[in-house]
Design a protein around this motif. Structure first.
Motif, short mmCIF file in Angstrom:
data_model
loop_
_atom_site.label_atom_id
_atom_site.label_comp_id
_atom_site.label_asym_id
_atom_site.label_seq_id
_atom_site.Cartn_x
_atom_site.Cartn_y
_atom_site.Cartn_z
N GLY A 153 -8.51 7.74 1.95
CA GLY A 153 -7.57 6.65 2.15
C GLY A 153 -6.13 7.08 2.27
N TRP A 181 -6.16 -9.99 -2.70
CA TRP A 181 -5.55 -8.97 -1.86
C TRP A 181 -4.27 -8.40 -2.48
CZ3 TRP A 181 -7.54 -6.67 2.37
CH2 TRP A 181 -8.67 -7.26 2.92
N LEU A 226 -9.32 -2.40 -1.46
CA LEU A 226 -10.27 -1.30 -1.70
C LEU A 226 -11.64 -1.65 -1.15
CD1 LEU A 226 -11.28 1.32 -3.02
CD2 LEU A 226 -11.58 0.02 -5.13
N THR A 236 0.83 -1.20 0.00
CA THR A 236 0.00 0.00 0.00
C THR A 236 0.86 1.25 0.00
OG1 THR A 236 -1.79 -1.14 1.16
CG2 THR A 236 -1.78 1.26 1.26
N ARG A 267 -6.93 12.54 -1.27
CA ARG A 267 -8.03 11.63 -1.57
C ARG A 267 -8.30 10.69 -0.40
NH1 ARG A 267 -3.80 9.40 -4.83
NH2 ARG A 267 -3.18 7.32 -4.13
N GLY A 275 -11.68 -1.42 2.57
CA GLY A 275 -11.64 -0.03 3.00
C GLY A 275 -12.99 0.65 2.84
N THR A 276 -13.67 0.36 1.75
CA THR A 276 -15.01 0.91 1.54
C THR A 276 -15.96 0.41 2.60
OG1 THR A 276 -14.61 1.02 -0.85
CG2 THR A 276 -16.90 1.10 -0.10
N ILE A 321 -7.52 -5.53 -5.34
CA ILE A 321 -8.82 -4.88 -5.23
C ILE A 321 -9.53 -5.18 -3.92
CG2 ILE A 321 -10.16 -6.72 -6.33
CD1 ILE A 321 -11.68 -4.46 -7.82
#
Length: 262
Positions: A138, A61, A78, A26, A136, A81-82, A75
């Motif tokens: 994150g 992952w 993401l 990340t 942004r 996190g959402t 993905i």
């Protein structure tokens, strides 16, 4: 397994290694890594790193290129996190008020949360006049270098300030504990934090801690290019953001009956 700081609970090495790998990928952003780089960075055998990567690739992952030699975050990170944002009642509460501030000011409005030495951006309403991908959702930025972070650090005693060194993001960043403490004293007296090109060149920020928790964990801010920051516009920003903060704090439910996350 090894000892952790959590009340004597022993850490699971394989789980810790997985988290460290995901955090490393990340942090690299758009710079994919090779197998050996990752093995060296985490100090694990190449064979063990390869097996871990293949497991995470199969589950989404981690992603890899068509040659199978480069690795990046996948993905599933993401989507998880959402899920965090969707499940957080504070984020849901604050979002409409970010819209209100954005409509009133025409500037970029943020919500952030203190996470160790950093602030994590949880929601953003971008100005139509300029776009700053550095803020942004994150993204993490050092707390000492921006209005969001300084607003939250000011809610705590100076004894809890992060240890030096402080990274210099711009020539204006405060890089010593003494200079940061002096600034935070002004934040407490003023009631909000000001960042004049300390985090991003050409951008000023005004940060307001949300005191529905004690000490405050969340804050909102307004970012504006310094080229259009007139004294009148600054007064307008402070007035609107103070009003929005008051509305948020008045609307936030008491902590009783809700989950108190550590």
């Amino acid at each position: 397994m090894s000892e952790s700081g959590g009340g004597g609970v022993r850490e699971v090495k394989s789980a810790a290694r997985t988290v460290e790998l995901l955090e490393l990928l990340t942090a690299r952003g758009d710079r994919p890594a090779r197998l050996q780089e990752l093995a060296d960075a985490l100090g694990v055998p190449r064979s063990s790193m390869y097996a871990l990567l293949q497991t995470l690739v199969s589950r989404g992952w981690v992603r890899t290129d068509i040659t199978g030699s480069l690795y990046g975050i996948g993905i599933r990170a993401l989507l998880t996190g959402t899920g965090y944002l969707d499940s957080d009642p504070r984020v849901r509460l604050v979002r409409p008020y970010l819209d209100e501030a954005s409509d009133a000011l025409g500037e970029t409005i943020h919500m952030g949360r203190l996470d160790g030495r950093d602030v994590a951006y949880l929601a953003t309403r971008e100005s139509h006049e300029y776009l700053r991908t550095i803020s942004r959702v994150g993204r993490r930025l050092p707390a000492h270098a921006g209005a969001l972070g300084k607003a939250l650090l000011a809610e705590r005693p100076d004894a809890q300030l992060p240890d030096e060194p402080y990274a210099a993001l711009t020539p204006r960043t405060r890089t010593t504990r003494a200079s940061l403490a002096a600034d935070l004293a002004e934040v407490r007296a003023r009631g909000y934090a000001i960042d004049r090109e300390e985090g991003v060149p050409g951008i000023a920020g005004f940060g307001f801690a949300l005191r529905y928790d004690s000490p405050a964990q969340d804050a909102i801010s307004c970012s504006v290019p310094v080229v259009r920051l007139t004294p009148g516009h600054e007064q307008r920003i402070v007035a609107v953001m103070r009003e929005v903060r008051a509305k948020i704090e008045a609307t936030a439910p008491a902590s009783g009956g809700t989950v108190r996350w550590r």
